[in-house]
Design a protein around this motif. Structure first.
Motif, PDB file in Angstrom:
ATOM      1  N   PRO A  82       0.812  -1.233   0.000  1.00 39.05           N
ATOM      2  CA  PRO A  82       0.000   0.000   0.000  1.00 39.05           C
ATOM      3  C   PRO A  82       0.838   1.272   0.000  1.00 39.05           C
ATOM      4  O   PRO A  82       0.481   2.254  -0.662  1.00 39.05           O
ATOM      5  CB  PRO A  82      -0.816  -0.126   1.298  1.00 39.05           C
ATOM      6  N   ARG A  83       1.962   1.266   0.700  1.00 38.30           N
ATOM      7  CA  ARG A  83       2.771   2.482   0.784  1.00 38.30           C
ATOM      8  C   ARG A  83       3.481   2.791  -0.539  1.00 38.30           C
ATOM      9  O   ARG A  83       3.787   3.942  -0.833  1.00 38.30           O
ATOM     10  CB  ARG A  83       3.813   2.362   1.907  1.00 38.30           C
ATOM     11  N   ASN A  84       3.765   1.761  -1.313  1.00 34.26           N
ATOM     12  CA  ASN A  84       4.512   1.949  -2.562  1.00 34.26           C
ATOM     13  C   ASN A  84       3.646   1.706  -3.792  1.00 34.26           C
ATOM     14  O   ASN A  84       4.152   1.307  -4.852  1.00 34.26           O
ATOM     15  CB  ASN A  84       5.727   1.020  -2.577  1.00 34.26           C
ATOM     16  N   LYS A  85       2.356   1.941  -3.637  1.00 33.23           N
ATOM     17  CA  LYS A  85       1.405   1.672  -4.715  1.00 33.23           C
ATOM     18  C   LYS A  85       1.784   2.396  -6.004  1.00 33.23           C
ATOM     19  O   LYS A  85       1.831   1.797  -7.094  1.00 33.23           O
ATOM     20  CB  LYS A  85       0.004   2.086  -4.247  1.00 33.23           C
ATOM     21  N   ASP A  86       2.069   3.683  -5.907  1.00 29.41           N
ATOM     22  CA  ASP A  86       2.384   4.455  -7.112  1.00 29.41           C
ATOM     23  C   ASP A  86       3.698   4.004  -7.734  1.00 29.41           C
ATOM     24  O   ASP A  86       3.828   3.929  -8.969  1.00 29.41           O
ATOM     25  CB  ASP A  86       2.439   5.938  -6.776  1.00 29.41           C
ATOM     26  N   ARG A  87       4.673   3.709  -6.901  1.00 28.46           N
ATOM     27  CA  ARG A  87       5.966   3.254  -7.427  1.00 28.46           C
ATOM     28  C   ARG A  87       5.820   1.897  -8.100  1.00 28.46           C
ATOM     29  O   ARG A  87       6.454   1.631  -9.131  1.00 28.46           O
ATOM     30  CB  ARG A  87       6.985   3.182  -6.286  1.00 28.46           C
ATOM     31  N   ILE A  88       4.980   1.029  -7.551  1.00 30.64           N
ATOM     32  CA  ILE A  88       4.724  -0.271  -8.162  1.00 30.64           C
ATOM     33  C   ILE A  88       4.071  -0.091  -9.529  1.00 30.64           C
ATOM     34  O   ILE A  88       4.415  -0.779 -10.498  1.00 30.64           O
ATOM     35  CB  ILE A  88       3.848  -1.130  -7.240  1.00 30.64           C
ATOM     36  N   VAL A 365      -2.235   1.666 -17.895  1.00 33.92           N
ATOM     37  CA  VAL A 365      -2.019   0.678 -16.821  1.00 33.92           C
ATOM     38  C   VAL A 365      -1.554   1.372 -15.561  1.00 33.92           C
ATOM     39  O   VAL A 365      -2.071   1.131 -14.454  1.00 33.92           O
ATOM     40  CB  VAL A 365      -0.999  -0.382 -17.275  1.00 33.92           C
ATOM     41  N   SER A 366      -0.557   2.243 -15.710  1.00 35.43           N
ATOM     42  CA  SER A 366      -0.012   2.942 -14.545  1.00 35.43           C
ATOM     43  C   SER A 366      -1.070   3.817 -13.877  1.00 35.43           C
ATOM     44  O   SER A 366      -1.225   3.785 -12.645  1.00 35.43           O
ATOM     45  CB  SER A 366       1.179   3.794 -14.976  1.00 35.43           C
ATOM     46  N   ASP A 367      -1.814   4.578 -14.675  1.00 35.34           N
ATOM     47  CA  ASP A 367      -2.831   5.460 -14.093  1.00 35.34           C
ATOM     48  C   ASP A 367      -3.955   4.667 -13.444  1.00 35.34           C
ATOM     49  O   ASP A 367      -4.525   5.098 -12.434  1.00 35.34           O
ATOM     50  CB  ASP A 367      -3.405   6.369 -15.191  1.00 35.34           C
ATOM     51  N   THR A 368      -4.288   3.503 -14.026  1.00 32.86           N
ATOM     52  CA  THR A 368      -5.341   2.678 -13.436  1.00 32.86           C
ATOM     53  C   THR A 368      -4.927   2.183 -12.058  1.00 32.86           C
ATOM     54  O   THR A 368      -5.702   2.233 -11.090  1.00 32.86           O
ATOM     55  CB  THR A 368      -5.651   1.478 -14.351  1.00 32.86           C
ATOM     56  N   ILE A 369      -3.678   1.690 -11.960  1.00 32.44           N
ATOM     57  CA  ILE A 369      -3.194   1.199 -10.657  1.00 32.44           C
ATOM     58  C   ILE A 369      -3.079   2.350  -9.671  1.00 32.44           C
ATOM     59  O   ILE A 369      -3.413   2.210  -8.479  1.00 32.44           O
ATOM     60  CB  ILE A 369      -1.839   0.491 -10.831  1.00 32.44           C
ATOM     61  N   ARG A 370      -2.634   3.496 -10.152  1.00 29.45           N
ATOM     62  CA  ARG A 370      -2.568   4.665  -9.267  1.00 29.45           C
ATOM     63  C   ARG A 370      -3.949   5.066  -8.756  1.00 29.45           C
ATOM     64  O   ARG A 370      -4.098   5.559  -7.637  1.00 29.45           O
ATOM     65  CB  ARG A 370      -1.949   5.850 -10.006  1.00 29.45           C
ATOM     66  N   GLY A 371      -4.969   4.838  -9.588  1.00 29.73           N
ATOM     67  CA  GLY A 371      -6.323   5.207  -9.193  1.00 29.73           C
ATOM     68  C   GLY A 371      -6.940   4.287  -8.163  1.00 29.73           C
ATOM     69  O   GLY A 371      -7.937   4.638  -7.539  1.00 29.73           O
ATOM     70  N   TRP A 372      -6.392   3.081  -8.016  1.00 33.09           N
ATOM     71  CA  TRP A 372      -6.911   2.178  -6.993  1.00 33.09           C
ATOM     72  C   TRP A 372      -6.518   2.690  -5.607  1.00 33.09           C
ATOM     73  O   TRP A 372      -5.430   3.235  -5.416  1.00 33.09           O
ATOM     74  CB  TRP A 372      -6.332   0.778  -7.171  1.00 33.09           C
ATOM     75  N   ASP A 373      -7.395   2.469  -4.653  1.00 29.53           N
ATOM     76  CA  ASP A 373      -7.009   2.799  -3.284  1.00 29.53           C
ATOM     77  C   ASP A 373      -6.136   1.682  -2.728  1.00 29.53           C
ATOM     78  O   ASP A 373      -5.957   0.633  -3.344  1.00 29.53           O
ATOM     79  CB  ASP A 373      -8.226   3.057  -2.402  1.00 29.53           C
ATOM     80  N   ALA A 374      -5.559   1.914  -1.551  1.00 31.46           N
ATOM     81  CA  ALA A 374      -4.599   0.966  -0.988  1.00 31.46           C
ATOM     82  C   ALA A 374      -5.227  -0.405  -0.764  1.00 31.46           C
ATOM     83  O   ALA A 374      -4.612  -1.445  -1.021  1.00 31.46           O
ATOM     84  CB  ALA A 374      -4.049   1.520   0.334  1.00 31.46           C
ATOM     85  N   THR A 376      -7.708  -1.771  -2.378  1.00 31.54           N
ATOM     86  CA  THR A 376      -7.986  -2.443  -3.650  1.00 31.54           C
ATOM     87  C   THR A 376      -6.752  -3.157  -4.166  1.00 31.54           C
ATOM     88  O   THR A 376      -6.796  -4.343  -4.505  1.00 31.54           O
ATOM     89  CB  THR A 376      -8.469  -1.426  -4.697  1.00 31.54           C
ATOM     90  N   ILE A 377      -5.616  -2.441  -4.261  1.00 33.85           N
ATOM     91  CA  ILE A 377      -4.415  -3.070  -4.785  1.00 33.85           C
ATOM     92  C   ILE A 377      -3.913  -4.163  -3.855  1.00 33.85           C
ATOM     93  O   ILE A 377      -3.406  -5.199  -4.306  1.00 33.85           O
ATOM     94  CB  ILE A 377      -3.316  -2.016  -5.047  1.00 33.85           C
ATOM     95  N   THR A 378      -4.086  -3.967  -2.544  1.00 35.81           N
ATOM     96  CA  THR A 378      -3.688  -5.006  -1.597  1.00 35.81           C
ATOM     97  C   THR A 378      -4.514  -6.262  -1.810  1.00 35.81           C
ATOM     98  O   THR A 378      -3.988  -7.384  -1.866  1.00 35.81           O
ATOM     99  CB  THR A 378      -3.850  -4.494  -0.158  1.00 35.81           C
ATOM    100  N   ASP A 379      -5.826  -6.094  -1.901  1.00 32.67           N
ATOM    101  CA  ASP A 379      -6.708  -7.249  -2.108  1.00 32.67           C
ATOM    102  C   ASP A 379      -6.405  -7.969  -3.422  1.00 32.67           C
ATOM    103  O   ASP A 379      -6.402  -9.195  -3.488  1.00 32.67           O
ATOM    104  CB  ASP A 379      -8.170  -6.803  -2.082  1.00 32.67           C
ATOM    105  N   ARG A 380      -6.155  -7.187  -4.477  1.00 34.23           N
ATOM    106  CA  ARG A 380      -5.888  -7.810  -5.780  1.00 34.23           C
ATOM    107  C   ARG A 380      -4.599  -8.628  -5.752  1.00 34.23           C
ATOM    108  O   ARG A 380      -4.554  -9.767  -6.225  1.00 34.23           O
ATOM    109  CB  ARG A 380      -5.816  -6.738  -6.871  1.00 34.23           C
TER     110      ARG A 380
END
Length: 414
Positions: A82-88, A365-374, A376-380
């Motif tokens: 979650p903390r590195n969501k944008d970098r990921i 792809v990058s903007d979509t992942i950036r748009g997810w909240d923490a 969401t990306i954690t669960d995925r």
């Protein structure tokens, strides 16, 4: 949470197993601690359970720290994802771009893909793909045609036809056609028909000729009856001339007509003045209301026929269209030159799309992942790799226990 996110369920059962194994080791440790004086072997059980708990807890902490804070405590360097969501997101997009969507890599891969062969097989074997092709083409074509503004579409089609006709240099085509007809003698039936028409017209209008001669004669000629003699000779002479032309294809007058047609054929092909006259006639015809109404009717008939065919999947690619597509598919499968050319165009098209829009797609792809909240990306991510991570916990528990037994063994031997 972003809409459309699936609730993670993967790894749930194996997570229970991993947690249950850790609890079991804790119970075994307590029991072994209580009964360790009863037999020396119980010490090995205690050592296994103790080390297994350490290994299991360490791996639980590591796995949990990837996605969240263990036990909700804000321990440094935890909740890594979650903390590195944008970098990921940026790293993933850059990884895809530099390892998969490079034009040279796509071009190398496309060299092994036989697009033309696949298309040819699909078109030439209706038993395997004909049903899907007919249904898909029928549905797409009918929906697309029905969704368009028919008035505007009709205007565009008719305007396009008229523009193409205006761009067409008609005179040389007419000249070539006339020259070919003269060379092959195909003009003779037309001349015969023209002579016969002239004979019939002369017979039907003999009285008109008599009247014209009578009206244009002076009183003396009319008084002596010479006007009737003259008109009779005119009609008889014209009739004889037309009869001779009908019987003799080498009649001088027919030859004069052929010479005139031959000159017209050359003028149509090479004389700018004649070509300009033909072009003006062409443009005037296209502006004629009757021609415009004819184009309107032609468009409506064509549109009605297309819709009727498109709404019937069995006839959409049946008949001549279906035969042409089957023949085209067979040709693609047999003609190496055409297949090579089509594959080259397909490769260039794909590489061009990747080169032009690859970074745009990866930015999406990058903007979509950036748009997810923490969450969401954690669960995925946890849903995708959760089961493997829980196996790490189980392995850590068991390996830790074995290491504990090994250490206890060394301690006993020493």
């Amino acid at each position: 949470m972003a809409r459309g996110v699936a609730v993670p369920t993967g790894g749930l059962n194996i997570r229970i197993v991993a947690t249950g194994l850790l609890i079991l080791m804790a119970l075994v440790f307590v029991s072994a601690k209580y009964y360790q004086d009863m037999h020396p072997a119980i010490g090995f059980v205690r050592a296994f359970a103790e080390a297994a708990m350490v290994g299991g807890l360490a791996d639980w902490f590591a796995v949990t720290a990837l996605f969240r804070h263990p036990m909700g405590l804000p321990i440094p360097h935890t909740a890594i994802v979650p903390r590195n969501k944008d970098r990921i997101a940026d790293t993933l997009a850059r990884f895809l771009l530099t390892n998969f969507l490079l034009p040279r890599l796509i071009a190398r891969k496309m060299q092994t893909v036989d697009v033309a062969g696949a298309v040819g097989k699909f078109l030439s074997q209706p038993a395997e793909g004909g049903g899907r092709l007919r249904l898909g083409a029928s549905r797409i074509f009918a929906d697309a045609l029905g969704a368009l503004d028919q008035k505007r579409l009709g205007g565009m089609v008719k305007s396009a036809i008229a523009d193409r006709l205006r761009e067409l240099d008609v005179a040389p085509l007419l000249g070539q056609a006339l020259q070919a007809a003269l060379a092959e003698g195909r003009h003779q039936p037309l001349l015969d028909a023209a002579v016969k028409w002239g004979s019939k017209t002369l017979d039907l209008n003999a009285e008109l000729i008599h009247q014209m001669v009578h009206d244009n004669s002076n009183a003396i000629v009319r008084f002596t009856g010479l006007d009737e003699t003259i008109s009779n000779r005119i009609v008889a002479g014209l009739g004889k001339l037309l009869a001779e032309m009908a019987e003799d294809e080498s009649h001088p007058l027919r030859l004069r007509v052929e010479d005139g047609l031959a000159k017209l054929a050359l003028d149509l092909q090479h004389d700018p003045v004649v070509q300009q006259k033909v072009a003006r006639v062409r443009d005037e015809l296209l502006e004629n209301r009757a021609v415009k109404r004819w184009l309107d009717g032609l468009w409506e008939q064509g549109r009605t026929a297309l819709l009727k065919a498109a709404r019937d999947p069995e006839t959409m690619l049946a008949g001549r269209i279906g035969e042409l597509m089957t023949q085209f598919g067979t040709m693609l499968g047999e003609d190496a030159a055409i297949k090579r050319t089509l594959n080259r165009y397909a490769r260039r098209a794909v590489v061009g799309v990747v080169d032009s829009y690859g970074e745009t797609a990866l930015k999406l792809v990058s903007d979509t992942i950036r748009g997810w909240d923490a969450k969401t990306i954690t669960d995925r991510l946890e849903n995708a790799v959760g089961a493997d991570l829980q196996y790490i916990r189980i392995n850590g528990t068991l390996v830790g226990g074995l290491v504990g037994v090994a250490i206890h063994t060394v301690d006993v031997l020493i």
